[in-house]
Each structure stands twice: as C-alpha cells, then as structure tokens.
Design an enzyme around this catalytic site. Sequence first.
Site, PDB file in Angstrom:
ATOM      1  N   LYS A  97      37.157  29.455  41.275  1.00  0.00           N
ATOM      2  CA  LYS A  97      37.123  29.065  39.854  1.00  0.00           C
ATOM      3  C   LYS A  97      38.551  28.992  39.305  1.00  0.00           C
ATOM      4  O   LYS A  97      39.485  29.578  39.867  1.00  0.00           O
ATOM      5  CB  LYS A  97      36.298  30.044  39.012  1.00  0.00           C
ATOM      6  CG  LYS A  97      36.815  31.508  38.959  1.00  0.00           C
ATOM      7  CD  LYS A  97      37.816  31.805  37.858  1.00  0.00           C
ATOM      8  CE  LYS A  97      38.266  33.265  37.870  1.00  0.00           C
ATOM      9  NZ  LYS A  97      39.605  33.481  37.328  1.00  0.00           N
ATOM     10  N   ASP A 147      33.966  38.845  36.635  1.00  0.00           N
ATOM     11  CA  ASP A 147      33.828  37.412  36.939  1.00  0.00           C
ATOM     12  C   ASP A 147      32.563  37.095  37.739  1.00  0.00           C
ATOM     13  O   ASP A 147      32.224  35.921  37.899  1.00  0.00           O
ATOM     14  CB  ASP A 147      34.998  36.933  37.824  1.00  0.00           C
ATOM     15  CG  ASP A 147      36.299  36.839  37.070  1.00  0.00           C
ATOM     16  OD1 ASP A 147      36.281  36.948  35.837  1.00  0.00           O
ATOM     17  OD2 ASP A 147      37.331  36.653  37.743  1.00  0.00           O
TER      18      ASP A 147
HETATM   19  O1  C5P Z   1      35.996  43.604  36.214  1.00  0.00           O
HETATM   20  P1  C5P Z   1      37.054  43.599  37.278  1.00  0.00           P
HETATM   21  O2  C5P Z   1      36.795  44.660  38.319  1.00  0.00           O
HETATM   22  O3  C5P Z   1      37.296  42.271  37.876  1.00  0.00           O
HETATM   23  O4  C5P Z   1      38.397  43.998  36.537  1.00  0.00           O
HETATM   24  C1  C5P Z   1      39.536  44.480  37.223  1.00  0.00           C
HETATM   25  C2  C5P Z   1      40.426  45.199  36.219  1.00  0.00           C
HETATM   26  O5  C5P Z   1      40.969  44.263  35.284  1.00  0.00           O
HETATM   27  C3  C5P Z   1      39.689  46.224  35.366  1.00  0.00           C
HETATM   28  O6  C5P Z   1      39.649  47.474  35.996  1.00  0.00           O
HETATM   29  C4  C5P Z   1      40.532  46.245  34.106  1.00  0.00           C
HETATM   30  O7  C5P Z   1      41.674  47.059  34.297  1.00  0.00           O
HETATM   31  C5  C5P Z   1      41.018  44.811  33.988  1.00  0.00           C
HETATM   32  N1  C5P Z   1      40.187  44.001  33.068  1.00  0.00           N
HETATM   33  C6  C5P Z   1      40.290  44.177  31.688  1.00  0.00           C
HETATM   34  N2  C5P Z   1      39.528  43.420  30.853  1.00  0.00           N
HETATM   35  C7  C5P Z   1      38.676  42.495  31.341  1.00  0.00           C
HETATM   36  C8  C5P Z   1      38.562  42.282  32.726  1.00  0.00           C
HETATM   37  C9  C5P Z   1      39.328  43.057  33.566  1.00  0.00           C
HETATM   38  O8  C5P Z   1      41.056  45.023  31.229  1.00  0.00           O
HETATM   39  N3  C5P Z   1      37.962  41.753  30.490  1.00  0.00           N
END
Ligand code: C5P
Length: 294
Positions: free
Chosen positions: A12, A137
């Site tokens: 993506k 995502d």
């Molecule tokens: O959700 P995911 O595991 O992909 O996110 C990885 C990291 O990115 C999270 O632990 C967080 O620190 C940060 N993040 C965030 N806000 C979001 C998505 C991700 O702060 N909307």
Amino acid sequence: MPSSIHVQSYAKINWTLDVLFKREDGYHELRTIYQTVSLHDELKLSETTGAIEIACEDPRVPCDETNLAFKAAVLLREATGTSKGARIEIEKRIPVAAGLGGGSSNAAATLLALIRLWQIEIDERELIRIAARLGSDVPFFLIGGTALGVGRGEEVSPIEQVHCEHLLLVNPGFAVSTRDAYEKLSRLTSSEAASIIPFTLPAAKGIRELPLVARNDLEEPVLAAYPEIAEVKRRLLSLGARHALMSGSGATVFGVFDNSEMAGHAESELRAFGYWAERVRTVGRQEYHATIFQ
Ligand code: C5P
C-alpha cells in the site's frame, strides 16, 4: 479440501496522512487515505498437522513467532478453536519496514487464506478485531483499493476509487521504525488549530486533480532524521514527477507521473543511482479481491 493456497499480498501507499494528536493509549489519531498498489509478495500456505511454520529466504524477515503472519495464524486459531496448523512460505518483494505495509499485508492475506485452507467460519467483525490487534494497517488489507483510515488507522471505510497508472516507488535502502517516526513527531507537533484540521477529505478530490494537495505529517520528523529521503523526493520531482510524497512512516517515496515513458526513465535513472525503484499502478478494490487468490 485445498492442500495449499497461493496468495498475492499487495503493498500500500498513503495518498495522504494527517496526524491529529497523541491519544491516551499512546497511539496517534490519524486521518489517512490508503491505496493498494500492484507490487506484491507471494505467499503459499499449506496445512500441517498442527504446527505453525514460517519460511522466508529474506534475512530481514523473522521466521519465528514474532512474524505478523505467524501471529495472525495464532489469533485465528484461538478465535475459531481449530487445532489445524499451517506452513506459510513468504516470497518477499515488498521492501521491509519501508512504509508500504508489507508485514501488515502478509498478516491480512494470511487471515483470508487460512479461512479457506482450514475451512473455518468467522464473523466479519471478529475478523476485523483480530486484524486490528495485529497492527493499525492490517484491517485496511482486508478491504484493499482506496480507503479512508481513521482512529489509529484501523477503522477503515471504502471511498471512491482512485486510479493511477504511472506510479514509481523509490526506497533509499534503509529501514525506518514506525514507532520512532511517531515518537519524533510527538516532540515536534504543536497543538495549534491548523495542525489538527483533518485535510484528508478534501485531499481525496485532490488526488484526481493533480498536482496533489495531499501531505504526510510524518515527513517532517522522518526527513529531518534521514535527509536522504528528501533527496529521493527532489530527484523524483526533477525527473518529472507531478507529485512525490513519503508513504506511511517511510522510507519509501512514491512519485506520480503523467506517462509511462517518464516513469520508466525515472526508474532507470534512480536505479542507476543505487536506489530500489519499482513502477507500480493502483489496484482497485474489485481487482484486489479478484486477484488476491491466484
Ligand atoms: O499499530 P502498529 O503496530 O503498526 O504501530 C507501530 C507503532 O507505531 C505503535 O507502537 C506506535 O508507537 C506507533 N503508532 C502510533 N499511532 C498510530 C499508529 C502507530 O503512534 N496511529
């Protein structure tokens, strides 16, 4: 019963990404427009007597329980009570930790494929809940095409499809941690009204009315830490891209070109410069679902 299933796990880009504020749970509140593109990993899933196994030749991809596809299989097994296992072979083409959602896509593709392979049933809302637990995502990859993402990115809704034939993805060859990108942003973001206005919806129209009004709020902190990404953007623009923007938390930048000659020329120039570069096109929701299983 199918003995194995082949899956195309698409990458993506984010046409636009607005970060509104940091939430109480530590995540950031987003407004983003996701888009699936034609670059994809190939996954082959086969049933085992009970073990969950990951196989991937790319040394950057973990083949243990930390792999998101592994976690997806475990959560699906827990949710449905099946004791079946799977071997998940991943042929990696999407650069790793590159803002292209490769790991998230693999996890969502694994969920969709295991439902078929294991011949299990699961409530749609339960499936979305599992996807959201795996990563912000991941739910997007259950629907694909062009979609609006809100919340931490996990609440997705289909929007009018954007069609673009001549995109070039360019990666300078280093990984960027999503967590670090957001942490750096937290230090920089002000709470001024201008920084919390969601620009995403007007930008959806802007995508069709190039040059784009879209932006990615993570660019500022990530480009400050990795000036090479700004250099990639400059090169794309000087090679004729109508628009160039970092995808997700980077380091991949996508360029939007007017025709295939210009995109092809930019691809060879940027490869000659030592970057990973790949021409892609958008994959709409219908095509996404028609082609995910080969
Ligand atoms: O959700 P995911 O595991 O992909 O996110 C990885 C990291 O990115 C999270 O632990 C967080 O620190 C940060 N993040 C965030 N806000 C979001 C998505 C991700 O702060 N909307």
